[in-house]
Motif scaffolding. Sequence first.
Motif, PDB file in Angstrom:
ATOM      1  N   VAL A   1      -6.932  -8.176  -5.742  1.00 37.11           N
ATOM      2  CA  VAL A   1      -6.960  -6.714  -5.670  1.00 37.11           C
ATOM      3  C   VAL A   1      -5.975  -6.113  -6.683  1.00 37.11           C
ATOM      4  N   LEU A   2      -4.752  -6.664  -6.690  1.00 41.01           N
ATOM      5  CA  LEU A   2      -3.713  -6.114  -7.565  1.00 41.01           C
ATOM      6  C   LEU A   2      -4.059  -6.323  -9.041  1.00 41.01           C
TER       7      LEU A   2
ATOM      8  N   ALA B   1       5.473   2.140   2.752  1.00 43.24           N
ATOM      9  CA  ALA B   1       4.330   1.926   1.855  1.00 43.24           C
ATOM     10  C   ALA B   1       3.161   2.813   2.265  1.00 43.24           C
ATOM     11  N   GLY B   2       2.957   2.940   3.585  1.00 45.36           N
ATOM     12  CA  GLY B   2       1.893   3.806   4.086  1.00 45.36           C
ATOM     13  C   GLY B   2       2.156   5.273   3.750  1.00 45.36           C
TER      14      GLY B   2
ATOM     15  N   LEU C   1      -0.111  -4.323   0.287  1.00 49.68           N
ATOM     16  CA  LEU C   1       1.325  -4.049   0.155  1.00 49.68           C
ATOM     17  C   LEU C   1       2.076  -4.446   1.429  1.00 49.68           C
ATOM     18  N   ALA C   2       1.416  -4.325   2.588  1.00 52.04           N
ATOM     19  CA  ALA C   2       2.046  -4.729   3.843  1.00 52.04           C
ATOM     20  C   ALA C   2       2.308  -6.236   3.840  1.00 52.04           C
ATOM     21  N   ALA C   3       1.299  -7.003   3.392  1.00 55.29           N
ATOM     22  CA  ALA C   3       1.478  -8.460   3.304  1.00 55.29           C
ATOM     23  C   ALA C   3       2.595  -8.788   2.316  1.00 55.29           C
TER      24      ALA C   3
ATOM     25  N   ALA D   1       7.833 -10.810   1.327  1.00 50.87           N
ATOM     26  CA  ALA D   1       9.049 -10.713   0.516  1.00 50.87           C
ATOM     27  C   ALA D   1      10.294 -10.682   1.405  1.00 50.87           C
ATOM     28  N   VAL D   2      10.246  -9.865   2.476  1.00 49.72           N
ATOM     29  CA  VAL D   2      11.416  -9.756   3.370  1.00 49.72           C
ATOM     30  C   VAL D   2      11.689 -11.108   4.045  1.00 49.72           C
TER      31      VAL D   2
END
Lengths: 122, 164
Positions: B79-80, B159-160, B114-116, B121-122
């Motif tokens: 997607v990105l 992000a939302g 972006l949520a994934a 990442a965190v």
Amino acid sequence: MVTAVTSFGRSGLYDWLIQRISAVVMTAYVCFLLGFILTRPELQYADWRALFSQLWMRVFSLITLVSIAAHAWIGLWAVLTDYLTTRALGAKATVLRLLAQMLLGVVAVTYVVWGIEILWGL
Amino acid sequence: MLDRWSGTGVRAGTAVVNLSDCQNQSYITASGRTTRCNSTVNSKRPVNLDLSTIHFPITAIVSILHRISGVALFAGIAVLLWMLDASLASPESFLALRELLALPLSQAVLWLTLAALAYHAVAGVRHLIMDIGIGESLEGGQVGAKLVLFFALVAIVLAGVWIW
């Protein structure tokens, strides 16, 4: 059963290090892009393209793409060797897992080549 | 504390095979997970791998979410990359992408990706922090797991907000 031979760095210690180095690269790239976009609320095409026209940004992007491929291989290897096991699936598990790894490897390489086409096709 | 779901720690842990159980067997793998001796002596041992009957502590939940978000991200990269292609190909495709991202469906796809990314990442940063020796105790691992859930949730909400 063959597991270690399909790992990325041929040893757990190499995989561990590659996983972390690639993670740091990708985190730096995400933070940079996020900072670039968030500091330009009305981002225009010219600015965006100018960023990706610079050699250092293309190199940064390419290193990130290679990091994604290596990181994904190591991560997906861990997932596949945990779930596609002979205990869960019987004797065909190893063949299935090798096929899955080959398929996912092709996808990872495709991502890298696609990214090169996007960046150097400008 | 070694992450029970991540590759290296588990493999190091399961490498311990009781050789006295397998004295007449020559087929022992480095991982020790599938050995011929499993079908003899070890087969008498109870094996419980039914995940629905196992209680998952918060560290295990954080860990399995790290896995799930990683697998999802591998698809999300497509997607990105597609978005990067559209944003750079021409001024027209740049504007077309901007219009596309005004649609709720494409906003949802981007938000999930972006949520994934945010969660992965965190949770990954937690691994790096633990690698330098912070939060390796049982309590430290539990506090770290809670912090991962908290910061990931904040990042996903932000992000939302950014997308909508």
